[in-house]
Design a protein around this motif. Structure first.
Motif, PDB file in Angstrom:
ATOM      1  N   GLN A   8      45.805  73.217   0.039  1.00  0.00           N
ATOM      2  CA  GLN A   8      45.533  72.875  -0.743  1.00  0.00           C
ATOM      3  C   GLN A   8      46.020  74.539  -1.406  1.00  0.00           C
ATOM      4  OE1 GLN A   8      41.339  73.535  -1.150  1.00  0.00           O
ATOM      5  NE2 GLN A   8      40.846  74.170  -3.270  1.00  0.00           N
ATOM      6  N   THR A  12      44.915  78.255  -6.318  1.00  0.00           N
ATOM      7  CA  THR A  12      44.462  77.688  -7.416  1.00  0.00           C
ATOM      8  C   THR A  12      43.734  77.922  -7.451  1.00  0.00           C
ATOM      9  OG1 THR A  12      45.544  75.804  -6.029  1.00  0.00           O
ATOM     10  CG2 THR A  12      43.521  75.063  -7.427  1.00  0.00           C
ATOM     11  N   ILE A  14      40.301  77.332 -10.934  1.00  0.00           N
ATOM     12  CA  ILE A  14      39.924  76.521 -12.083  1.00  0.00           C
ATOM     13  C   ILE A  14      39.675  77.195 -13.301  1.00  0.00           C
ATOM     14  CG2 ILE A  14      38.562  74.558 -13.157  1.00  0.00           C
ATOM     15  CD1 ILE A  14      38.969  73.518 -10.264  1.00  0.00           C
ATOM     16  N   GLY A 157      39.592  69.963  -9.399  1.00  0.00           N
ATOM     17  CA  GLY A 157      39.466  70.237  -7.870  1.00  0.00           C
ATOM     18  C   GLY A 157      40.274  69.055  -7.108  1.00  0.00           C
ATOM     19  N   ALA A 188      37.696  69.728  -1.566  1.00  0.00           N
ATOM     20  CA  ALA A 188      38.221  70.516  -2.760  1.00  0.00           C
ATOM     21  C   ALA A 188      36.600  71.208  -3.499  1.00  0.00           C
ATOM     22  CB  ALA A 188      38.122  69.841  -3.935  1.00  0.00           C
ATOM     23  N   TRP A 189      35.878  71.108  -2.642  1.00  0.00           N
ATOM     24  CA  TRP A 189      34.698  72.300  -3.110  1.00  0.00           C
ATOM     25  C   TRP A 189      34.782  73.451  -2.846  1.00  0.00           C
ATOM     26  CZ3 TRP A 189      31.010  70.282  -5.400  1.00  0.00           C
ATOM     27  CH2 TRP A 189      29.741  70.749  -5.998  1.00  0.00           C
ATOM     28  N   THR A 191      36.994  75.138  -4.052  1.00  0.00           N
ATOM     29  CA  THR A 191      37.654  75.425  -5.340  1.00  0.00           C
ATOM     30  C   THR A 191      36.055  74.990  -6.441  1.00  0.00           C
ATOM     31  OG1 THR A 191      39.803  75.018  -5.034  1.00  0.00           O
ATOM     32  CG2 THR A 191      40.141  74.957  -7.025  1.00  0.00           C
ATOM     33  N   ILE A 192      36.092  73.746  -6.172  1.00  0.00           N
ATOM     34  CA  ILE A 192      35.019  73.091  -7.128  1.00  0.00           C
ATOM     35  C   ILE A 192      33.401  74.632  -7.782  1.00  0.00           C
ATOM     36  CG2 ILE A 192      33.676  71.575  -8.176  1.00  0.00           C
ATOM     37  CD1 ILE A 192      36.127  69.306  -7.115  1.00  0.00           C
ATOM     38  N   GLU A 258      29.462  80.633  -2.596  1.00  0.00           N
ATOM     39  CA  GLU A 258      31.106  80.491  -2.344  1.00  0.00           C
ATOM     40  C   GLU A 258      31.804  81.399  -0.936  1.00  0.00           C
ATOM     41  OE1 GLU A 258      35.907  81.614  -4.697  1.00  0.00           O
ATOM     42  OE2 GLU A 258      33.152  82.293  -5.697  1.00  0.00           O
TER      43      GLU A 258
END
Length: 268
Positions: A8, A12, A14, A157, A188-189, A191-192, A258
């Protein structure tokens, strides 16, 4: 399985367009924008209630009754919007053209209609067919609206994860379902989470719109007090400070979550 940090991009991001700014979990300074805003809001509210009890103390004892309704609608909407957003995000990246088309159409339609219009539509336009209560209309409209936005967050994500992760999982014998839910989504979580948390906080703020259907939330209680007392400036000042304090505290909770995710990911 390769390390998730290799699969990843570290850069990145979002982008989000609503909600408060989530505090940087790496920022441990006592004096920062978040602490200044929170301290300023709390001190201002306390000073108003202390030095001018009438009407500020009276307002503070009147409007909190609507907080229960506000949190109820928010929590129910989150419970519906997050799974809906996940399904939408998966549908948007599905190889099945029909599923992809349905998910994409849902996103385009819902994101093109203001939330206020959706609330009116579900409560007034469909009331003859569905017999929805105020709470049900509010939860359904907010869930449908934010499900579309969260679907884009989940999609971004998931796509941020390297295809090498999928290939490695499939080479180990995982099917597509197992690959997505055991390999891709857990990575992905990280980033999400921030944008999803941001959307949930924005959802809480947008519950103020349900006051248009006379639901006794925080905003409706404030409107009722202001209409009876004609103290519009004082009433909405208190409501603004209450919303600010709540959203700042929730943004800190998301930041801590986070930080925990990054901590455990770094130990693996």
């Amino acid at each position: 399985m390769p390390d998730s940090r290799d699969g990843q991009s570290k850069n990145t991001i979002i982008m989000v367009t609503e909600g408060p700014s989530i505090p940087d979990p790496r920022e441990w300074r006592i004096v920062n924008a978040w602490s200044i805003a929170l301290a300023g809001a709390v001190i201002t509210l306390c000073c108003l209630a202390w030095f001018k009890p009438e009407p500020y103390r009276e307002i503070l004892t009147f409007v909190p009754d609507g907080l229960a309704a506000t949190f109820q609608v928010t929590l129910l909407s989150i419970c519906c919007a997050v799974p809906l957003g996940l399904l939408t995000g998966l549908g948007r990246i599905s190889r099945n053209r029909l599923i992809n088309l349905v998910a994409s159409t849902y996103v385009e339609v819902i994101r093109g209609i203001p939330l206020l219009v959706q609330i009116f539509y579900f409560y007034y336009a469909l009331s003859g067919l569905l017999q929805l209560s105020r709470t049900a209309a509010a939860v359904i409209s907010i869930s449908f609206c934010y499900g579309a936005y969260m679907g884009e967050v989940f999609r971004a994500g998931i796509l941020a994860i390297s295809k090498g992760q999928t290939e490695a999982a499939r080479s180990l014998g995982f099917n597509r379902f197992q690959t997505m839910f055991y390999v891709i989504l857990p990575q992905a979580w990280r980033t999400i989470l921030p944008p999803i948390g941001n959307e949930c906080i924005a959802m809480l703020k947008d519950t103020a719109l349900v006051s248009v259907v006379s639901m006794p939330d925080l905003m409706q209680r404030a409107r009722s007090f202001a209409n009876n007392s004609y103290l519009y400036f004082e009433t909405y000042t208190v409501v603004a400070l209450i919303y600010l304090i709540i959203t700042l505290l929730l943004s800190k909770v998301v930041s801590i979550m986070e930080s925990r995710l990054n901590y455990y990911d770094g130990k693996r």
